[in-house]
Scaffold this motif. Structure first.
Motif, PDB file in Angstrom:
ATOM      1  N   VAL A  61       0.810  -1.230   0.000  1.00  0.00           N
ATOM      2  CA  VAL A  61       0.000   0.000   0.000  1.00  0.00           C
ATOM      3  C   VAL A  61       0.837   1.272   0.000  1.00  0.00           C
ATOM      4  N   ALA A  62       2.158   1.143   0.192  1.00  0.00           N
ATOM      5  CA  ALA A  62       3.023   2.328   0.230  1.00  0.00           C
ATOM      6  C   ALA A  62       2.918   3.155  -1.044  1.00  0.00           C
ATOM      7  N   LEU A  63       2.484   2.536  -2.123  1.00  0.00           N
ATOM      8  CA  LEU A  63       2.315   3.251  -3.383  1.00  0.00           C
ATOM      9  C   LEU A  63       1.386   4.456  -3.215  1.00  0.00           C
ATOM     10  N   GLY A  64       0.444   4.331  -2.303  1.00  0.00           N
ATOM     11  CA  GLY A  64      -0.515   5.401  -2.071  1.00  0.00           C
ATOM     12  C   GLY A  64       0.107   6.676  -1.529  1.00  0.00           C
ATOM     13  N   ALA A  65       1.356   6.601  -1.085  1.00  0.00           N
ATOM     14  CA  ALA A  65       2.059   7.799  -0.617  1.00  0.00           C
ATOM     15  C   ALA A  65       2.635   8.600  -1.777  1.00  0.00           C
ATOM     16  N   PHE A  66       2.679   7.991  -2.974  1.00  0.00           N
ATOM     17  CA  PHE A  66       3.344   8.628  -4.116  1.00  0.00           C
ATOM     18  C   PHE A  66       2.424   8.884  -5.309  1.00  0.00           C
ATOM     19  N   ILE A  67       1.220   8.347  -5.260  1.00  0.00           N
ATOM     20  CA  ILE A  67       0.279   8.511  -6.362  1.00  0.00           C
ATOM     21  C   ILE A  67      -1.127   8.528  -5.774  1.00  0.00           C
ATOM     22  N   GLY A  79       1.198 -11.002 -12.146  1.00  0.00           N
ATOM     23  CA  GLY A  79       1.991 -11.898 -11.299  1.00  0.00           C
ATOM     24  C   GLY A  79       1.698 -11.667  -9.832  1.00  0.00           C
ATOM     25  N   THR A  80       0.417 -11.565  -9.510  1.00  0.00           N
ATOM     26  CA  THR A  80      -0.014 -11.150  -8.169  1.00  0.00           C
ATOM     27  C   THR A  80       0.351 -12.136  -7.062  1.00  0.00           C
ATOM     28  N   GLY A  81       0.546 -13.410  -7.396  1.00  0.00           N
ATOM     29  CA  GLY A  81       0.925 -14.391  -6.369  1.00  0.00           C
ATOM     30  C   GLY A  81      -0.173 -14.558  -5.332  1.00  0.00           C
ATOM     31  N   ALA A  82       0.139 -14.237  -4.076  1.00  0.00           N
ATOM     32  CA  ALA A  82      -0.835 -14.347  -2.978  1.00  0.00           C
ATOM     33  C   ALA A  82      -1.725 -13.111  -2.886  1.00  0.00           C
ATOM     34  N   GLY A  83      -1.641 -12.244  -3.921  1.00  0.00           N
ATOM     35  CA  GLY A  83      -2.516 -11.073  -3.949  1.00  0.00           C
ATOM     36  C   GLY A  83      -1.835  -9.756  -3.702  1.00  0.00           C
ATOM     37  N   PHE A  84      -0.497  -9.735  -3.854  1.00  0.00           N
ATOM     38  CA  PHE A  84       0.256  -8.507  -3.579  1.00  0.00           C
ATOM     39  C   PHE A  84       0.769  -7.879  -4.872  1.00  0.00           C
ATOM     40  N   PRO A  85       0.567  -6.586  -5.045  1.00  0.00           N
ATOM     41  CA  PRO A  85       0.004  -5.626  -4.098  1.00  0.00           C
ATOM     42  C   PRO A  85      -1.506  -5.415  -4.208  1.00  0.00           C
ATOM     43  N   GLY A  86      -2.176  -6.113  -5.151  1.00  0.00           N
ATOM     44  CA  GLY A  86      -3.549  -5.791  -5.483  1.00  0.00           C
ATOM     45  C   GLY A  86      -4.551  -5.800  -4.353  1.00  0.00           C
ATOM     46  N   ILE A  87      -4.568  -6.872  -3.538  1.00  0.00           N
ATOM     47  CA  ILE A  87      -5.591  -6.959  -2.498  1.00  0.00           C
ATOM     48  C   ILE A  87      -5.380  -5.919  -1.390  1.00  0.00           C
ATOM     49  N   PRO A  88      -4.155  -5.746  -0.851  1.00  0.00           N
ATOM     50  CA  PRO A  88      -3.979  -4.663   0.126  1.00  0.00           C
ATOM     51  C   PRO A  88      -4.349  -3.292  -0.436  1.00  0.00           C
ATOM     52  N   LEU A  89      -4.032  -3.031  -1.701  1.00  0.00           N
ATOM     53  CA  LEU A  89      -4.419  -1.758  -2.316  1.00  0.00           C
ATOM     54  C   LEU A  89      -5.940  -1.625  -2.363  1.00  0.00           C
ATOM     55  N   LYS A  90      -6.626  -2.696  -2.708  1.00  0.00           N
ATOM     56  CA  LYS A  90      -8.086  -2.664  -2.775  1.00  0.00           C
ATOM     57  C   LYS A  90      -8.701  -2.442  -1.397  1.00  0.00           C
ATOM     58  N   ILE A  91      -8.120  -3.061  -0.374  1.00  0.00           N
ATOM     59  CA  ILE A  91      -8.630  -2.882   0.988  1.00  0.00           C
ATOM     60  C   ILE A  91      -8.494  -1.427   1.424  1.00  0.00           C
ATOM     61  N   LEU A  92      -7.325  -0.851   1.206  1.00  0.00           N
ATOM     62  CA  LEU A  92      -7.067   0.508   1.684  1.00  0.00           C
ATOM     63  C   LEU A  92      -7.695   1.571   0.790  1.00  0.00           C
ATOM     64  N   PHE A  93      -7.876   1.243  -0.488  1.00  0.00           N
ATOM     65  CA  PHE A  93      -8.465   2.196  -1.442  1.00  0.00           C
ATOM     66  C   PHE A  93      -9.645   1.520  -2.151  1.00  0.00           C
ATOM     67  N   PRO A  94     -10.803   1.448  -1.486  1.00  0.00           N
ATOM     68  CA  PRO A  94     -11.943   0.671  -1.991  1.00  0.00           C
ATOM     69  C   PRO A  94     -12.481   1.141  -3.338  1.00  0.00           C
ATOM     70  N   GLU A  95     -12.177   2.375  -3.736  1.00  0.00           N
ATOM     71  CA  GLU A  95     -12.704   2.903  -4.997  1.00  0.00           C
ATOM     72  C   GLU A  95     -12.058   2.253  -6.217  1.00  0.00           C
ATOM     73  N   LEU A  96     -10.918   1.626  -6.028  1.00  0.00           N
ATOM     74  CA  LEU A  96     -10.181   1.056  -7.158  1.00  0.00           C
ATOM     75  C   LEU A  96     -10.905  -0.136  -7.773  1.00  0.00           C
ATOM     76  N   ASP A  97     -10.749  -0.280  -9.070  1.00  0.00           N
ATOM     77  CA  ASP A  97     -11.261  -1.433  -9.827  1.00  0.00           C
ATOM     78  C   ASP A  97     -10.039  -2.249 -10.233  1.00  0.00           C
ATOM     79  N   ILE A  98      -9.898  -3.451  -9.666  1.00  0.00           N
ATOM     80  CA  ILE A  98      -8.636  -4.190  -9.798  1.00  0.00           C
ATOM     81  C   ILE A  98      -8.826  -5.571 -10.420  1.00  0.00           C
TER      82      ILE A  98
END
Length: 239
Positions: A61-67, A79-98
């Motif tokens: 989610v650190a990306l949210g500090a820069f964009i 290549g999300t693997g276990a869901g990183f970074p997509g799921i944490p980003l979706k949790i912290l920024f619910p408006e995103l469509d991922i």
């Protein structure tokens, strides 16, 4: 189980980010599911709660500090693997469509259970290779932002990811602190693929020893239909 999120919240504040009680609950559920599934399949070598918070959740989610991620954006996680970074980003920024993409079907089954249990919408996980999906019209040059924490050379990642980004959009690669040589080696590939290095944000995850870099590549031209090349080629042969 009740987890202590105080440290996580403090580190988020240092990045000028915050989370609600609902988000804490979703992160807890996500962690529990990951640990449960990790017993039967290889999702992550990191399972201790505080380490997962630092090395997976906070890092994602650190990306949210820069964009700006607080407005609706179409994002694809390659290549999300276990869901990183997509799921944490979706949790912290619910408006995103991922859209989460991974080549291992078992991981997609896991990710779909996470999505269902966390009751999050406008996010889905699909099984397939980036090299194949990038040639389908429903995915090619359709996304505002492509993100990837996949472990691959930036030249290869660029070939996998830039074709998904629409002109004016951005590809962001999650990288280690030492990125200079890799950037130099990837300049030609980025240009060929229609990208342009926009900026590199080097930082340290709050209260940790982990140095990180975000490589921002802007999509300035359409990607030639030749790219990405067939499965495996980008790995064997850098542009």
């Amino acid at each position: 189980m009740n987890y202590n999120f105080d440290k996580f919240e403090q580190k988020l504040l240092q990045l000028h980010l915050s989370m609600t009680d609902l988000m804490k609950n979703q992160f807890s559920q996500y962690y529990d599911l990951m640990c449960e599934w990790n017993k039967v399949m290889n999702l992550t070598a990191i399972t201790e709660f505080d380490e997962v918070i630092e090395k997976h959740f906070l890092d994602s989610v650190a990306l949210g500090a820069f964009i700006d991620l607080k407005h609706e954006k179409r994002i694809i996680d390659i290549g999300t693997g276990a869901g990183f970074p997509g799921i944490p980003l979706k949790i912290l920024f619910p408006e995103l469509d991922i859209l989460l993409v991974d080549s291992l079907k078992k991981r997609i089954v896991f990710l779909n259970e996470v999505i269902q249990k966390l009751e999050i919408s406008n996010i889905c996980a699909v099984h397939g290779r980036a090299e194949d999906f990038a040639h389908k019209k429903d995915y090619r040059e359709k996304y505002d932002l492509c993100v990837s924490r996949a472990v691959a050379h930036l030249s290869c990642l660029s070939e996998y990811c830039i074709p998904f980004v629409k002109r004016g959009g951005m590809f962001v690669a999650y990288k280690s602190a030492e990125i200079t040589e890799e950037l130099t080696q990837s300049e030609r590939a980025i240009e060929i693929l229609g990208g342009k290095l926009s900026k590199v944000e080097k930082f340290q995850l709050p209260d940790t020893e982990y140095g990180r870099s975000f490589v921002f590549i802007e999509k300035v031209n359409h990607t030639l239909k030749t790219y990405p090349r067939k499965a495996g080629t980008p790995v064997r042969c850098h542009l």
